[in-house]
Motif scaffolding. Structure first.
Motif, PDB file in Angstrom:
ATOM      1  N   GLU A  83     139.080  79.361 106.789  1.00 11.09           N
ATOM      2  CA  GLU A  83     140.226  79.895 107.534  1.00 11.09           C
ATOM      3  C   GLU A  83     141.314  78.847 107.697  1.00 11.09           C
ATOM      4  N   GLU A  84     140.899  77.605 107.969  1.00 10.77           N
ATOM      5  CA  GLU A  84     141.874  76.539 108.219  1.00 10.77           C
ATOM      6  C   GLU A  84     142.526  76.030 106.945  1.00 10.77           C
ATOM      7  N   THR A  85     141.784  76.036 105.834  1.00 17.23           N
ATOM      8  CA  THR A  85     142.302  75.428 104.600  1.00 17.23           C
ATOM      9  C   THR A  85     142.883  76.445 103.618  1.00 17.23           C
ATOM     10  N   LEU A  86     142.308  77.632 103.558  1.00 16.85           N
ATOM     11  CA  LEU A  86     142.752  78.629 102.580  1.00 16.85           C
ATOM     12  C   LEU A  86     143.434  79.839 103.213  1.00 16.85           C
ATOM     13  N   GLY A  87     143.167  80.057 104.487  1.00 13.44           N
ATOM     14  CA  GLY A  87     143.831  81.172 105.158  1.00 13.44           C
ATOM     15  C   GLY A  87     142.918  82.308 105.574  1.00 13.44           C
ATOM     16  N   GLY A  88     141.627  82.126 105.501  1.00 12.60           N
ATOM     17  CA  GLY A  88     140.705  83.173 105.943  1.00 12.60           C
ATOM     18  C   GLY A  88     140.225  84.046 104.812  1.00 12.60           C
ATOM     19  N   VAL A  89     139.047  84.614 104.990  1.00 11.19           N
ATOM     20  CA  VAL A  89     138.402  85.385 103.924  1.00 11.19           C
ATOM     21  C   VAL A  89     138.913  86.826 103.917  1.00 11.19           C
ATOM     22  N   ASP A  90     139.505  87.222 102.799  1.00 10.17           N
ATOM     23  CA  ASP A  90     139.904  88.622 102.593  1.00 10.17           C
ATOM     24  C   ASP A  90     138.821  89.401 101.851  1.00 10.17           C
ATOM     25  N   ILE A  91     138.090  88.705 100.986  1.00 12.06           N
ATOM     26  CA  ILE A  91     137.096  89.334 100.110  1.00 12.06           C
ATOM     27  C   ILE A  91     135.817  88.514 100.194  1.00 12.06           C
ATOM     28  N   LEU A  92     134.727  89.162 100.540  1.00 13.28           N
ATOM     29  CA  LEU A  92     133.420  88.524 100.533  1.00 13.28           C
ATOM     30  C   LEU A  92     132.558  89.199  99.484  1.00 13.28           C
ATOM     31  N   VAL A  93     131.991  88.411  98.579  1.00 13.43           N
ATOM     32  CA  VAL A  93     131.025  88.916  97.610  1.00 13.43           C
ATOM     33  C   VAL A  93     129.672  88.291  97.923  1.00 13.43           C
ATOM     34  N   ASN A  94     128.747  89.101  98.395  1.00 11.46           N
ATOM     35  CA  ASN A  94     127.401  88.619  98.696  1.00 11.46           C
ATOM     36  C   ASN A  94     126.565  88.650  97.418  1.00 11.46           C
ATOM     37  N   ASN A  95     126.613  87.543  96.707  1.00 12.14           N
ATOM     38  CA  ASN A  95     125.957  87.435  95.404  1.00 12.14           C
ATOM     39  C   ASN A  95     124.658  86.632  95.446  1.00 12.14           C
ATOM     40  N   ALA A  96     124.550  85.673  96.371  1.00  9.38           N
ATOM     41  CA  ALA A  96     123.374  84.796  96.408  1.00  9.38           C
ATOM     42  C   ALA A  96     122.101  85.626  96.572  1.00  9.38           C
ATOM     43  N   GLY A  97     121.092  85.301  95.775  1.00 11.96           N
ATOM     44  CA  GLY A  97     119.845  86.049  95.872  1.00 11.96           C
ATOM     45  C   GLY A  97     118.755  85.427  95.012  1.00 11.96           C
ATOM     46  N   ILE A  98     117.516  85.825  95.299  1.00 15.72           N
ATOM     47  CA  ILE A  98     116.388  85.379  94.491  1.00 15.72           C
ATOM     48  C   ILE A  98     115.468  86.568  94.223  1.00 15.72           C
TER      49      ILE A  98
END
Length: 261
Positions: free
Chosen positions: A83-98
């Motif tokens: 949020e402080e460096t890029l401006g906050g998340v507009d799009i979240l992709v939950n990709n991490a998985g096993i």
């Protein structure tokens, strides 16, 4: 806005979890190509630094973080820094998985919990962390990487199927609970994709390779690039009235009963 302009992501910030190679990297690359700024996380600094270099090699200035999706105490500071460096998340992709391919009766409860923790609890933690900021912005896109195992069972993947089935329902519930804030939560359900993890199964003459090709109307394995267009669509304004949906990118497997023997 109309036509192809609806698919542009200029000025948007996309956080793709675990996007250091394979599906996550391909999706991040596509979002960047549509104009988004990219952030990603992984579990150690060495992997992060290598991934940052890999992104730079394809012309993307991605910002990498060391943070575990299952640990709120690591995720909350990451979201604040974005949020402080890029401006906050507009799009979240939950990709991490096993995935752990173990027959159910041979699987330890702790192994089952580990898969569910990463594949289901992780997306819950990530979504919980970004939704307040999305509400403030008045918009947001959450894309959960589901699976055909959100719909089907198969030998040795009880934990994975349980987690991905739960992720489908989490997707629908986020849509139900936060749709009024102009937040869309949808899923992508990949079919069998050619990645480093599936390489041993794709060798010529391997029975599983032959099985997948025969079971897929497209008669081939998918590629990470096959997921890029769907990801851009679900991240863009073109999908603003689509919510709680899982888009299966499987070459037709779920529609096909198979050839008569």
């Amino acid at each position: 806005m109309n036509g192809l302009e609806q698919f542009r992501l200029d000025g948007k910030v996309a956080l793709v979890t675990g996007a250091v190679y394979g599906i996550g990297f391909a999706i991040a690359q596509a979002l960047a190509g549509a104009g988004a700024k990219i952030a990603f996380n992984c579990l150690d600094a060495e992997t992060r630094d290598k991934a940052v270099a890999d992104y730079k090699a394809v012309g993307i200035e991605a910002v990498g973080y060391v943070a575990d999706v299952t640990k709120e105490e690591e995720i909350i500071p990451m979201i604040k820094d974005i949020e402080e460096t890029l401006g906050g998340v507009d799009i979240l992709v939950n990709n991490a998985g096993i995935i752990k391919r173990i027959p159910m009766v041979e699987m330890a409860a702790e192994e089952f919990r580990q898969v569910v923790d990463i594949d289901l609890v992780g997306p819950f933690i990530m979504a919980k962390a970004v939704i307040p900021g999305m509400i403030k912005k008045g918009h947001g896109k959450i894309i959960n990487i589901c699976s055909m195992m959100s719909e089907l069972g198969r030998e040795t993947v009880s934990a994975y199927a349980a987690a991905k089935g739960g992720l489908k329902m989490l997707t629908r519930n986020i849509a139900s609970e936060y749709g009024e804030y102009n937040i869309q939560c949808n899923g992508i359900g990949p079919g069998y994709i050619a990645t480093p993890q599936t390489a041993p199964l794709r060798t010529e003459g391997h029975p599983f390779n032959s099985f997948i090709i025969a079971k897929t109307p497209a008669a081939r394995w998918g590629t990470p690039e096959d997921l890029q267009g769907p990801a851009v669509f679900l991240a863009s304004e073109a999908s603003d009235f689509i919510n709680g949906h899982v888009l299966y990118v499987d070459g037709g497997i779920l529609a096909y009963i198979g050839k008569q023997p």
